[in-house]
Design an enzyme around this catalytic site. Structure first.
Site, PDB file in Angstrom:
ATOM      1  CG  ASP A 134      93.432 -19.088  14.453  1.00 27.91           C
ATOM      2  OD1 ASP A 134      93.889 -19.925  15.258  1.00 27.91           O
ATOM      3  OD2 ASP A 134      92.321 -19.202  13.922  1.00 27.91           O
ATOM      4  CG  ASP A 141      81.211 -17.358  11.175  1.00 25.07           C
ATOM      5  OD1 ASP A 141      82.052 -18.285  11.041  1.00 25.07           O
ATOM      6  OD2 ASP A 141      81.521 -16.224  11.601  1.00 25.07           O
ATOM      7  CG  HIS A 181      85.330 -18.733  11.382  1.00 23.62           C
ATOM      8  ND1 HIS A 181      84.882 -18.074  12.515  1.00 23.62           N
ATOM      9  CD2 HIS A 181      85.842 -19.895  11.833  1.00 23.62           C
ATOM     10  CE1 HIS A 181      85.127 -18.817  13.571  1.00 23.62           C
ATOM     11  NE2 HIS A 181      85.701 -19.935  13.187  1.00 23.62           N
ATOM     12  CD  GLU A 209      84.712 -14.533  11.992  1.00 19.55           C
ATOM     13  OE1 GLU A 209      84.040 -15.379  11.367  1.00 19.55           O
ATOM     14  OE2 GLU A 209      84.758 -14.498  13.241  1.00 19.55           O
TER      15      GLU A 209
HETATM   16  P1  PGA Z   1      85.436 -25.371  17.107  1.00 21.66           P
HETATM   17  O1  PGA Z   1      85.865 -24.110  16.241  1.00 21.66           O
HETATM   18  O2  PGA Z   1      86.345 -26.491  16.684  1.00 21.66           O
HETATM   19  O3  PGA Z   1      85.699 -24.957  18.527  1.00 21.66           O
HETATM   20  O4  PGA Z   1      84.026 -25.644  16.804  1.00 21.66           O
HETATM   21  C1  PGA Z   1      86.177 -24.298  14.903  1.00 21.66           C
HETATM   22  C2  PGA Z   1      86.537 -22.955  14.295  1.00 21.66           C
HETATM   23  O5  PGA Z   1      86.120 -21.920  14.827  1.00 21.66           O
HETATM   24  O6  PGA Z   1      87.218 -22.935  13.261  1.00 21.66           O
END
Ligand code: PGA
Length: 259
Positions: A68, A135, A137, A142
């Protein structure tokens, strides 16, 4: 899905690095799907340390595809995922910049279709590194994202923008829009290497691994994939009901089987 509860975040990084190195040794021209965020940083540091020590494989023929990218950051912004992955991984492994691909944030209207075509032209992703949002995602899909989605523009939730504010100084500076591989895109990768560490991920991991398959928890698509490996430290694994069983299965796994 294979769930592997490990003794520490370091053990997660070491096993993730072993798995990536094993692929690159067996297939030097492989296609790696790379995630950004904090979770894979120790894995990437481990790969870089081994490469510098001369014990890692050669990455000269590897191609890397980002999951992404933010939309709206100035070109070369240090928090763009293209700059982040170069800094944390690909430059140090000797993967040339032209072999690292991401969706083009300067043309969000056409970037999705172009990126899907680039992934097809590359023969698809051999191994996709994945983290999970608090959350639920996956990449920047999302909750509510189509389980069949392709690369496209998405709007971040307030939760994700707050989670990512640490990289920008303030939540107001976190872009609202992103381009992300879709859940359908991620499902086409041949091996999903999902890693999660820390107590902040325990609920999301439990929902993804043991909850229903649902767009309300995009990471639950792991359950649909024929080859998904889930590496967890004790904090991230703490919400799993079948934890003892996963431990028993992994402890009894024959060496020849690999991940
Ligand atoms: P993080 O993010 O590794 O910074 O916790 C993971 C994500 O948002 O997929």
């Amino acid at each position: 899905m294979e769930v592997v509860p490990l003794s520490s975040a370091d053990a997660v990084a070491a096993l993730a690095a072993d798995t990536i190195e094993a692929l690159v040794r067996s297939r030097p021209a492989c296609v790696l799907g790379v995630a950004t965020g904090s979770t894979p940083v120790p894995t990437y540091a481990e790969l870089v340390a081994r490469h510098r020590a001369g014990t890692g494989p050669s990455y000269g023929e590897v191609r890397a595809f980002l999951l992404d990218e933010y939309v709206g950051l100035p070109a070369g912004h240090p928090q763009s995922y293209r700059a982040t992955i170069a800094r944390e991984l690909t430059d140090d492994l000797g993967i040339a910049a032209e072999r690292v691909h991401g969706p083009d944030p300067t043309d969000p209207a056409t970037a999705g279709a172009s990126y899907e075509q680039a992934l097809l032209d590359a023969g698809g992703v051999d191994l996709q590194v994945l983290g999970i949002g608090s959350d639920g995602h996956l990449a920047f899909n999302e909750p509510g994202s189509s389980l069949a989605s392709a690369t496209r523009i998405k709007t971040l939730t307030e939760t994700t923008r707050r989670d990512n504010a640490r990289f920008f100084g303030s939540v107001d500076d976190v872009p609202r829009h992103v381009l992300t591989q879709g859940l359908g895109t991620i499902l086409r990768a041949r091996h999903l290497l999902f890693i999660a560490t820390g107590s902040g991920k325990a609920d999301a991991v439990a929902a993804a691994v043991e909850g229903p398959l649902t767009a309300s928890c995009p990471a639950s698509i792991l359950q649909l994939h024929p080859h998904a490996t889930v590496l967890l430290d004790p904090d991230a694994a703490a919400g799993l009901a079948r934890l003892d069983h996963y431990r028993e299965v992994y402890a009894a796994k024959p060496d020849w089987q690999g991940l």
